[in-house]
Design a protein around this motif. Structure first.
Motif, PDB file in Angstrom:
ATOM      1  N   GLU A 108      36.635  23.231  35.570  1.00 32.92           N
ATOM      2  CA  GLU A 108      38.010  22.756  35.698  1.00 32.92           C
ATOM      3  C   GLU A 108      38.925  23.952  35.950  1.00 32.92           C
ATOM      4  OE1 GLU A 108      37.980  18.996  32.539  1.00 32.92           O
ATOM      5  OE2 GLU A 108      39.146  20.811  32.124  1.00 32.92           O
ATOM      6  N   SER A 109      40.062  23.685  36.554  1.00 32.30           N
ATOM      7  CA  SER A 109      41.075  24.730  36.748  1.00 32.30           C
ATOM      8  C   SER A 109      42.003  24.744  35.541  1.00 32.30           C
ATOM      9  CB  SER A 109      41.867  24.471  38.035  1.00 32.30           C
ATOM     10  OG  SER A 109      41.017  24.517  39.150  1.00 32.30           O
ATOM     11  N   SER A 110      41.472  25.155  34.413  1.00 33.55           N
ATOM     12  CA  SER A 110      42.226  25.047  33.159  1.00 33.55           C
ATOM     13  C   SER A 110      42.228  26.329  32.342  1.00 33.55           C
ATOM     14  CB  SER A 110      41.623  23.909  32.314  1.00 33.55           C
ATOM     15  OG  SER A 110      40.246  24.155  32.067  1.00 33.55           O
ATOM     16  N   SER A 111      41.839  27.436  32.973  1.00 35.97           N
ATOM     17  CA  SER A 111      41.764  28.695  32.233  1.00 35.97           C
ATOM     18  C   SER A 111      43.152  29.207  31.874  1.00 35.97           C
ATOM     19  CB  SER A 111      41.034  29.749  33.068  1.00 35.97           C
ATOM     20  OG  SER A 111      41.057  31.005  32.427  1.00 35.97           O
ATOM     21  N   CYS A 112      43.200  30.088  30.899  1.00 37.71           N
ATOM     22  CA  CYS A 112      44.466  30.720  30.522  1.00 37.71           C
ATOM     23  C   CYS A 112      44.788  31.922  31.399  1.00 37.71           C
ATOM     24  CB  CYS A 112      44.424  31.163  29.063  1.00 37.71           C
ATOM     25  SG  CYS A 112      43.108  32.338  28.681  1.00 37.71           S
ATOM     26  N   PHE A 113      43.883  32.278  32.299  1.00 36.72           N
ATOM     27  CA  PHE A 113      44.089  33.446  33.157  1.00 36.72           C
ATOM     28  C   PHE A 113      44.619  33.007  34.514  1.00 36.72           C
ATOM     29  CE2 PHE A 113      40.568  34.561  30.251  1.00 36.72           C
ATOM     30  CZ  PHE A 113      41.223  35.557  29.544  1.00 36.72           C
ATOM     31  N   ASP A 114      45.796  33.512  34.842  1.00 34.77           N
ATOM     32  CA  ASP A 114      46.499  33.033  36.028  1.00 34.77           C
ATOM     33  C   ASP A 114      45.758  33.326  37.327  1.00 34.77           C
ATOM     34  OD1 ASP A 114      48.549  32.015  34.512  1.00 34.77           O
ATOM     35  OD2 ASP A 114      49.760  33.849  34.618  1.00 34.77           O
ATOM     36  N   ARG A 115      45.055  34.483  37.391  1.00 33.87           N
ATOM     37  CA  ARG A 115      44.431  34.874  38.652  1.00 33.87           C
ATOM     38  C   ARG A 115      43.000  34.349  38.788  1.00 33.87           C
ATOM     39  NH1 ARG A 115      45.451  41.046  40.161  1.00 33.87           N
ATOM     40  NH2 ARG A 115      44.496  41.447  38.133  1.00 33.87           N
ATOM     41  N   ASN A 116      42.469  33.731  37.752  1.00 34.85           N
ATOM     42  CA  ASN A 116      41.133  33.113  37.847  1.00 34.85           C
ATOM     43  C   ASN A 116      41.115  31.874  36.955  1.00 34.85           C
ATOM     44  OD1 ASN A 116      41.328  34.708  35.560  1.00 34.85           O
ATOM     45  ND2 ASN A 116      39.582  36.001  36.065  1.00 34.85           N
ATOM     46  N   ALA A 275      38.081  41.335  52.039  1.00 37.03           N
ATOM     47  CA  ALA A 275      38.065  42.789  51.947  1.00 37.03           C
ATOM     48  C   ALA A 275      38.326  43.235  50.511  1.00 37.03           C
ATOM     49  CB  ALA A 275      39.123  43.380  52.884  1.00 37.03           C
ATOM     50  N   PHE A 276      37.932  44.456  50.187  1.00 35.43           N
ATOM     51  CA  PHE A 276      38.188  45.018  48.861  1.00 35.43           C
ATOM     52  C   PHE A 276      39.687  45.261  48.709  1.00 35.43           C
ATOM     53  CE2 PHE A 276      38.775  48.681  46.030  1.00 35.43           C
ATOM     54  CZ  PHE A 276      38.037  48.308  44.922  1.00 35.43           C
ATOM     55  N   ARG A 277      40.280  44.679  47.685  1.00 34.84           N
ATOM     56  CA  ARG A 277      41.716  44.834  47.400  1.00 34.84           C
ATOM     57  C   ARG A 277      41.857  45.558  46.068  1.00 34.84           C
ATOM     58  NH1 ARG A 277      44.598  43.285  52.039  1.00 34.84           N
ATOM     59  NH2 ARG A 277      43.616  41.431  52.946  1.00 34.84           N
ATOM     60  N   TRP A 278      42.301  46.790  46.086  1.00 38.94           N
ATOM     61  CA  TRP A 278      42.314  47.616  44.884  1.00 38.94           C
ATOM     62  C   TRP A 278      43.103  46.971  43.744  1.00 38.94           C
ATOM     63  CZ3 TRP A 278      46.360  49.693  42.158  1.00 38.94           C
ATOM     64  CH2 TRP A 278      47.630  49.612  42.750  1.00 38.94           C
ATOM     65  N   LYS A 279      44.224  46.336  44.091  1.00 39.27           N
ATOM     66  CA  LYS A 279      45.126  45.807  43.061  1.00 39.27           C
ATOM     67  C   LYS A 279      44.488  44.664  42.271  1.00 39.27           C
ATOM     68  CE  LYS A 279      49.287  45.913  44.566  1.00 39.27           C
ATOM     69  NZ  LYS A 279      50.512  45.539  45.312  1.00 39.27           N
ATOM     70  N   GLU A 280      43.544  43.971  42.915  1.00 36.59           N
ATOM     71  CA  GLU A 280      42.859  42.872  42.245  1.00 36.59           C
ATOM     72  C   GLU A 280      41.746  43.367  41.320  1.00 36.59           C
ATOM     73  OE1 GLU A 280      43.945  39.523  42.949  1.00 36.59           O
ATOM     74  OE2 GLU A 280      45.505  40.833  43.736  1.00 36.59           O
ATOM     75  N   THR A 281      41.487  44.678  41.329  1.00 41.57           N
ATOM     76  CA  THR A 281      40.367  45.219  40.552  1.00 41.57           C
ATOM     77  C   THR A 281      40.821  46.118  39.407  1.00 41.57           C
ATOM     78  OG1 THR A 281      40.031  47.276  41.818  1.00 41.57           O
ATOM     79  CG2 THR A 281      39.074  45.257  42.718  1.00 41.57           C
ATOM     80  N   VAL A 282      42.116  46.126  39.105  1.00 40.49           N
ATOM     81  CA  VAL A 282      42.614  46.956  38.003  1.00 40.49           C
ATOM     82  C   VAL A 282      43.239  46.061  36.937  1.00 40.49           C
ATOM     83  CG1 VAL A 282      42.960  48.991  39.448  1.00 40.49           C
ATOM     84  CG2 VAL A 282      44.840  47.354  39.153  1.00 40.49           C
ATOM     85  N   GLY A 283      43.566  46.670  35.812  1.00 38.87           N
ATOM     86  CA  GLY A 283      44.057  45.899  34.680  1.00 38.87           C
ATOM     87  C   GLY A 283      42.889  45.410  33.838  1.00 38.87           C
ATOM     88  N   SER A 284      43.164  44.511  32.893  1.00 43.23           N
ATOM     89  CA  SER A 284      42.105  44.022  32.010  1.00 43.23           C
ATOM     90  C   SER A 284      41.048  43.265  32.812  1.00 43.23           C
ATOM     91  CB  SER A 284      42.701  43.109  30.933  1.00 43.23           C
ATOM     92  OG  SER A 284      43.257  41.949  31.522  1.00 43.23           O
ATOM     93  N   TRP A 285      39.802  43.400  32.385  1.00 42.84           N
ATOM     94  CA  TRP A 285      38.708  42.796  33.146  1.00 42.84           C
ATOM     95  C   TRP A 285      38.820  41.276  33.190  1.00 42.84           C
ATOM     96  CZ3 TRP A 285      35.539  39.443  30.495  1.00 42.84           C
ATOM     97  CH2 TRP A 285      35.491  39.557  29.104  1.00 42.84           C
ATOM     98  N   GLU A 286      39.396  40.682  32.156  1.00 46.92           N
ATOM     99  CA  GLU A 286      39.507  39.229  32.137  1.00 46.92           C
ATOM    100  C   GLU A 286      40.443  38.703  33.224  1.00 46.92           C
ATOM    101  OE1 GLU A 286      39.392  40.460  27.659  1.00 46.92           O
ATOM    102  OE2 GLU A 286      40.218  41.234  29.551  1.00 46.92           O
ATOM    103  N   GLU A 287      41.405  39.538  33.615  1.00 42.10           N
ATOM    104  CA  GLU A 287      42.410  39.101  34.585  1.00 42.10           C
ATOM    105  C   GLU A 287      41.988  39.341  36.033  1.00 42.10           C
ATOM    106  OE1 GLU A 287      45.086  37.492  34.091  1.00 42.10           O
ATOM    107  OE2 GLU A 287      45.704  37.786  32.015  1.00 42.10           O
ATOM    108  N   ARG A 288      40.861  39.993  36.242  1.00 46.02           N
ATOM    109  CA  ARG A 288      40.447  40.302  37.613  1.00 46.02           C
ATOM    110  C   ARG A 288      39.807  39.068  38.251  1.00 46.02           C
ATOM    111  NH1 ARG A 288      37.864  46.437  36.842  1.00 46.02           N
ATOM    112  NH2 ARG A 288      39.499  47.173  35.406  1.00 46.02           N
ATOM    113  N   PRO A 289      40.303  38.650  39.396  1.00 44.39           N
ATOM    114  CA  PRO A 289      39.799  37.408  39.995  1.00 44.39           C
ATOM    115  C   PRO A 289      38.406  37.528  40.585  1.00 44.39           C
ATOM    116  CG  PRO A 289      41.438  38.426  41.417  1.00 44.39           C
ATOM    117  CD  PRO A 289      41.448  39.204  40.142  1.00 44.39           C
ATOM    118  N   GLY A 290      37.966  38.770  40.901  1.00 45.14           N
ATOM    119  CA  GLY A 290      36.694  38.934  41.583  1.00 45.14           C
ATOM    120  C   GLY A 290      36.804  38.493  43.035  1.00 45.14           C
ATOM    121  N   HIS A 291      35.775  38.777  43.814  1.00 41.73           N
ATOM    122  CA  HIS A 291      35.796  38.316  45.201  1.00 41.73           C
ATOM    123  C   HIS A 291      34.390  38.278  45.784  1.00 41.73           C
ATOM    124  CE1 HIS A 291      35.491  42.607  46.263  1.00 41.73           C
ATOM    125  NE2 HIS A 291      35.262  42.239  47.518  1.00 41.73           N
ATOM    126  N   PHE A 292      34.260  37.535  46.874  1.00 39.58           N
ATOM    127  CA  PHE A 292      32.986  37.404  47.566  1.00 39.58           C
ATOM    128  C   PHE A 292      32.900  38.487  48.633  1.00 39.58           C
ATOM    129  CE2 PHE A 292      30.387  35.418  51.000  1.00 39.58           C
ATOM    130  CZ  PHE A 292      29.191  35.344  50.308  1.00 39.58           C
TER     131      PHE A 292
END
Length: 672
Positions: A108-116, A275-292
Motif C-alpha cells: 500500500e502507499s501508506s508509509s510515513c516516508f514521503d519519498r518512498n 540516472a544516478f541523482r546525488w540528492k536522492e542518495t543523501v540524508g537518512s537511509w530511511e528517506e532515500r527512495p532508491g532507484h532502478f
C-alpha cells in the motif's frame, strides 16, 4: 622382413619423439631462450616524479558491486519500493511464510516516508488459539538478501524496521539457516501501542553460521500489521561506516591514489529518469527512495550514496573523483538552453561535499556525522558522452564550477591524446577495452602525446573477449604492459584505473572483473594481483631506463625508486612484462648506484605467472595465479635474471642510505 620391421619401428619412434618435441615447444614455448639487456640510470639527473594519484580504482554500481556487495546491508528491497510506486506491487525477493488461509500480504502507499510511500501490509488470519491456529513457527515474511545472507556465529547484527498496527504486536525477528529450520538468532518484539509508525531496533547475536541464511519476521497473533524499511546490518563493518570488511580490505590493499565513482554507465542511465541523482542518495537511509539502474537492470536502495562514496574515499586515503550526470543518458538528453537547473544541482552537490557546516548543503553533510568538508578536487562532466552537443553542456558546467570552485580539476569526456581538445579542461578521460595483444601494444599510445595542455585520465581500461576468460593471466599481462607504458608517460598520464572493479558471482553482468565475491567469500583475479605490483608507483620516482632485446616486441620495462613507509627503507624497483612464449635471460645494469650500496639481504624478486596463460583464480583456488616473492641472492647493480614466459616480474633492490650518484644526463645513452 624382420630387419625391415625393425627399421620401421625405429623410424616410427623417431617420428613420435620429434612430434612430441615440436608439440611441447609450441605448447609452452620454453625451449627457446631470448637474451636482453636493461640499462637503468639511477642518478638524480634522470628522475621524474610520478603523481600520487597515478594508479587508483574505478567503482561502478554494476554486477551488484555495491548493493549486495561492498555496502553491507543484508536485506534486498528493504523499503518494498523495487516493484514500483504503483500498488499492489511485486515485493521480490521477499517471500511469504504461510498460505492464503493464514495470511494475505500486499503493498500500500501508506508509509510515513514521503519519498518512498510503499509499505507492506500483512493481514494475519490465524491466531494462537481458536479455530484457525497459527503454525508453531508463526506466519509472516522472509528476505533471502542478495543470494543468501552470510550469518556468522558470534557476530552481531542490528535489525531495524518500522511497524504500525491498531492492536498490540508480538513479532519474532530471526535469522534462519538455508534449510529453513535452523534458527541462528532470534528475538521477540512486543509492543502495546504502535498505532503510529514506530521504529524498532534489535541486535541479534548469531549462535550458528550459514552463508545462505535469511531474515524473517513472523507472528502467531491475529492482526493487521504494516511494515516498512526493514534493514539488517552487521556491526562489524569497516569503522562502522557500512562497508563490508573483507571487500574493503581488498581495496585498501591496493593503496589506491584515487577512487572514481559511481560509474560508468550507471551515472547516465539508459534514460535520464533512471540516472544516478546525488540528492536522492543523501540524508537518512530511511528517506532515500532508491532507484532502478536500468543500464545494469537491478534495483538499488541507494544505501551506498554520495555521502558514503566520499566516506569510502576518505577511509581509503584516496582522492575522490566524482562523475556526475551532465544531462545525457544513453537515449535522451537535456538541451543546453534548459541546463541551468542541472548545473545548479551539481554546484549544490559540491557544496554538500566541501561546504562549511553553516551552508545549506554543508549543514546536511554535517548532520550526517561529517562536520569537516571532504577533499573533493576532481569532477568528471559525464561518462563517455563526447559527441553531438556535449561541448555546449560541458562549457556550462565548466564555467559555473570554475567560477565557484577555481581549484577543482574538471575532466572532459573527449579524448585529447592525439588531437587537441576544442574546449578547456584540466584532464581528459580515456577509455579502452580490447584484446590482450592490442592492450599490450598500446603501451606506447601516449609516447607522442603533446606534453602541453590537459593531462590524461585513463579511467577505464581492460582486456575483454576470449583473451580475458573470467579473469585470465593473459588479460593481466596485457594490462600490465599497458600500465608500464602509462608509468613511463606519467608526465602526461596522471591517473589510471581498471574497470569493472567488483562482481558478485551471482550476477556476472560484465565480464571480466578484478575482484569476485559472494555472500561470504572473495578472491582477486590475476588483474587484481597485477595491480598490487603497481601500487608503490604512486608518488615514486621514475628513472630513465632503456631496453636492448633480440625481440623487443614481447618485453616492456620500467624502473622506479620508492620508499616503504612501513619499514622506512628505500628500494629501486624494476618491472618487466614478458609477453612472449620464450623465457628471457635479462642482464640488468644500474648506473649511478654503486654495487656496495645494494643490500642482497632484503632484495627480492616477485613473479606473476602460471603454467597456462589462460589460468584463472576461483573460490576453490583463490591464489592459483598470484605473485610469488623470493629472496634475490645475486642482487647487484650488474646482475642476470631469467624471466619466465608470459610473466610480470618485479625486482626490488634494497638500497642503503645516501645511495644516489650524480652522473651525466647521457649516461644511459653512452652505455649503449
Amino acid at each position: 622382413m624382420d630387419s625391415d620391421y625393425a627399421a620401421c619401428r625405429v623410424l616410427f619412434f623417431l617420428f613420435i619423439i620429434i612430434s612430441c618435441t615440436l608439440q611441447q615447444c609450441c605448447a609452452n614455448g620454453i625451449n627457446a631462450t631470448q637474451t636482453a639487456s636493461l640499462f637503468v640510470n639511477a642518478s638524480e639527473s634522470s628522475v621524474k616524479k610520478i603523481p600520487h594519484t597515478m594508479f587508483g580504482i574505478s567503482f561502478e554500481e554494476i554486477n551488484h558491486a555495491g548493493a549486495g556487495g561492498l555496502w553491507a546491508e543484508l536485506v534486498s528491497n528493504r523499503g518494498f519500493e523495487a516493484g514500483g510506486q504503483n500498488t499492489p506491487s511485486n515485493i521480490d525477493p521477499w517471500s511469504i511464510i504461510g498460505d492464503e488461509s493464514l495470511l494475505i500480504v500486499s503493498t500500500e502507499s501508506s508509509s510515513c516516508f514521503d519519498r518512498n510511500k510503499v509499505a507492506l501490509r500483512m493481514e494475519v488470519m490465524c491466531d494462537i488459539s481458536g479455530e484457525n491456529i497459527c503454525p508453531k513457527g508463526g506466519v509472516g515474511v522472509y528476505n533471502p538478501g542478495f543470494w543468501g545472507m552470510n550469518i556468522e556465529q558470534g557476530k552481531a547484527y542490528k535489525v531495524t524496521f518500522y511497524v504500525r498496527s491498531s492492536q498490540p504486536i508480538e513479532i519474532s525477528v530471526s535469522f534462519i539457516g538455508s534449510n529453513g529450520r535452523q534458527t541462528l538468532a532470534t528475538s521477540n518484539i512486543i509492543a502495546a501501542d504502535v498505532t503510529n509508525w514506530t521504529k524498532k531496533e534489535v541486535v541479534l547475536e548469531a549462535q550458528g553460521t550459514d552463508q545462505n541464511s535469511r531474515l524473517q519476521l513472523t507472528t502467531t497473533r491475529k492482526n493487521i500489521i504494516w511494515l516498512d524499511q526493514v534493514s539488517a546490518m552487521p556491526l562489524s563493518t569497516h569503522k562502522g561506516h557500512g562497508f563490508r570488511g573483507d571487500l574493503f580490505n581488498m581495496l585498501a590493499d591496493l593503496k589506491p591514489g584515487f577512487i572514481r565513482f559511481p560509474g560508468g554507465s550507471f551515472v547516465e542511465g539508459d534514460w535520464l529518469t533512471n540516472a544516478f541523482r546525488w540528492k536522492e542518495t543523501v540524508g537518512s537511509w530511511e528517506e532515500r527512495p532508491g532507484h532502478f539502474g536500468d543500464v545494469w537492470q537491478y534495483w538499488t536502495d541507494d544505501g551506498l550514496g554520495f555521502f558514503e562514496y566520499l566516506q569510502l574515499a576518505e577511509d581509503l586515503g584516496a582522492v575522490p573523483v566524482w562523475v556526475f550526470n551532465n544531462g545525457f543518458s544513453h537515449n535522451d538528453k537535456v538541451d543546453t538552453s534548459t541546463l541551468l537547473p542541472f548545473v545548479q544541482d551539481t554546484l549544490n552537490a559540491i557544496e554538500f561535499a566541501r561546504g562549511d557546516p553553516t551552508t545549506k548543503w554543508g549543514s546536511l553533510r554535517a548532520s550526517m556525522g561529517h562536520e569537516e568538508p571532504f577533499d573533493l578536487r576532481y569532477v568528471a562532466v559525464g561518462n563517455q558522452d563526447c559527441g553531438n552537443n556535449y561541448r555546449g553542456n560541458y562549457l556550462k558546467y565548466y564555467s559555473a564550477i570554475k567560477k565557484a570552485y577555481p581549484d577543482i580539476n574538471i575532466i572532459s569526456n573527449c579524448d585529447g591524446s592525439s588531437i587537441p581538445l576544442d574546449h578547456p579542461a584540466d584532464l581528459y578521460d580515456f577509455h579502452v577495452y580490447t584484446n590482450a595483444n592490442s592492450m599490450f601494444s598500446m603501451a606506447h599510445n601516449f609516447d607522442h602525446t603533446s606534453r602541453n595542455g590537459p593531462k590524461a585520465f585513463v579511467s577505464e581500461y581492460a582486456v575483454t573477449g576470449n583473451d580475458a576468460g573470467r579473469g585470465s593471466l593473459l588479460k593481466a599481462l596485457g594490462e600490465a604492459g599497458f600500465l608500464i607504458g602509462l608509468e613511463r608517460n606519467s608526465d602526461v598520464v596522471v591517473m589510471a584505473s581498471n574497470a569493472p572493479l567488483f562482481v558478485n558471482a551471482n550476477d556476472w553482468r560484465f565480464n571480466p572483473d578484478a575482484i569476485v565475491f559472494d555472500s561470504s567469500k572473495v578472491y582477486g583475479t590475476p588483474t587484481y594481483w597485477m595491480q598490487q605490483m603497481f601500487k608503490e608507483s604512486n608518488g615514486a620516482i621514475l628513472l630513465n631506463s632503456k631496453l636492448q632485446a633480440t625481440s623487443s616486441t614481447s618485453l616492456i620495462t620500467s624502473a622506479i625508486s620508492w620508499k616503504n613507509l612501513d619499514n622506512n627503507k628505500s628500494y629501486l624497483r624494476i618491472k618487466i612484462v614478458n609477453f612472449g612464449s620464450d623465457k628471457v635471460a635479462l642482464k640488468i645494469i644500474v648506473d649511478g648506484l654503486d654495487k656496495n650500496l645494494i643490500e642482497a639481504e632484503g632484495s627480492t624478486m616477485t613473479i606473476l605467472s602460471s603454467t597456462n596463460v589462460m589460468d584463472e583464480n576461483t573460490f576453490n583456488e583463490p591464489k592459483k595465479v598470484a605473485p610469488v616473492t623470493n629472496p634475490l641472492g645475486n642482487a647487484s647493480n650488474n646482475m642476470n635474471v631469467v624471466l619466465p614466459p608470459y610473466s610480470l616480474t618485479s625486482i626490488d633492490l634494497l638500497k642503503k642510505s645516501s645511495i644516489v650518484q650524480v652522473v651525466g644526463p647521457n649516461t644511459v645513452q653512452n652505455l649503449l
